[in-house]
Design a protein around this motif. Structure first.
Motif, short mmCIF file in Angstrom:
data_model
loop_
_atom_site.label_atom_id
_atom_site.label_comp_id
_atom_site.label_asym_id
_atom_site.label_seq_id
_atom_site.Cartn_x
_atom_site.Cartn_y
_atom_site.Cartn_z
N ASP A 119 37.03 75.21 13.41
CA ASP A 119 36.71 74.00 14.17
C ASP A 119 35.75 73.13 13.39
OD1 ASP A 119 38.25 74.59 16.40
OD2 ASP A 119 36.59 75.45 17.55
N PRO A 120 35.88 71.81 13.50
CA PRO A 120 34.90 70.94 12.87
C PRO A 120 33.54 71.10 13.55
CG PRO A 120 36.32 69.66 14.30
CD PRO A 120 36.89 71.05 14.26
N ARG A 121 32.50 70.81 12.81
CA ARG A 121 31.17 70.75 13.42
C ARG A 121 31.06 69.39 14.10
NH1 ARG A 121 26.64 73.20 9.32
NH2 ARG A 121 27.72 75.16 8.89
N TYR A 177 34.56 64.85 8.61
CA TYR A 177 35.85 65.39 9.02
C TYR A 177 36.56 64.30 9.82
CZ TYR A 177 39.05 68.87 11.11
OH TYR A 177 40.15 69.59 11.51
N THR A 223 33.03 68.79 8.35
CA THR A 223 33.87 69.94 7.99
C THR A 223 33.20 71.21 8.49
OG1 THR A 223 32.78 70.03 5.84
CG2 THR A 223 34.88 68.83 5.96
N PRO A 224 33.96 72.29 8.63
CA PRO A 224 33.37 73.52 9.14
C PRO A 224 32.13 74.00 8.37
CG PRO A 224 35.74 73.69 9.22
CD PRO A 224 35.41 72.40 8.49
N LEU A 243 31.84 64.10 13.31
CA LEU A 243 32.56 65.32 12.96
C LEU A 243 32.31 65.64 11.49
CD1 LEU A 243 34.01 64.57 15.61
CD2 LEU A 243 36.10 65.43 14.57
N THR A 300 35.43 59.10 11.52
CA THR A 300 34.85 60.43 11.65
C THR A 300 33.78 60.51 12.75
OG1 THR A 300 33.16 59.95 9.98
CG2 THR A 300 35.23 60.94 9.20
#
Length: 161
Positions: free
Chosen positions: A73-75, A140, A133-134, A131, A107
């Motif tokens: 999941d994205p942060r 993201y 990336t993980p 958002l 994003t």
């Protein structure tokens, strides 16, 4: 009317509770003794917790994160936020917190949240969510399906610039 706690409320139920502009996500609960301060009203920090609970359900319902704990999941982080306290809350009051997207970019997206009790607006919370990336190292992009949901369900529009 029997108010269901922790269950998304329909637009009609929101209207019946005095909320003039229903939101795609609205949850009800009741003020607990542990949420009061020495002045016997809800501690200001508790409002932040209430808004967060609804934001989590909102992002899950819109497909941004299924578990919020998955490594894929994205942060989702708050970039900026503004809270406006309008009227105090007291023990045993039922309340409803709403959440909807007002605008989005590639994003990030803006959320407007409200807190209602007895048909009266008690607080507002506006924030910009980003958002990542993980691993948290880069932005993201918001998936197209989520962008489409922002438009069709929330009535949000892409932000200019």
């Amino acid at each position: 009317m029997t108010l269901l706690y922790h269950t998304p409320l329909s637009h009609q139920t929101q209207r019946d509770l005095g909320i003039p502009h229903p939101a795609p996500m609205a949850l009800a609960d009741r003020v607990r003794f542990s949420e009061l301060d020495v002045l016997k009203h809800v501690n200001n920090a508790v409002y932040m917790h209430w808004f967060e609970q609804v934001r989590v359900r909102y992002v899950q319902s819109h497909g941004l994160a299924q578990s919020l704990m998955s490594p894929d999941d994205p942060r989702i982080v708050i970039r900026s936020a503004n809270i406006h306290y309008k009227s105090e809350m007291r023990m045993n009051e039922d309340y409803v917190v709403t959440c909807h997207c007002t605008a989005f970019r590639n994003t990030s997206f803006s959320l407007a949240q409200t807190l209602w009790s007895g048909g009266t607006l008690r607080a507002t919370f506006d924030c910009v969510m980003v958002l990542l990336t993980p691993d948290g190292q880069a932005r993201y992009p918001i998936p197209k399906a989520v962008r489409d949901t922002f438009i069709t369900v929330d009535g949000a529009q892409p932000a200019a610039g």
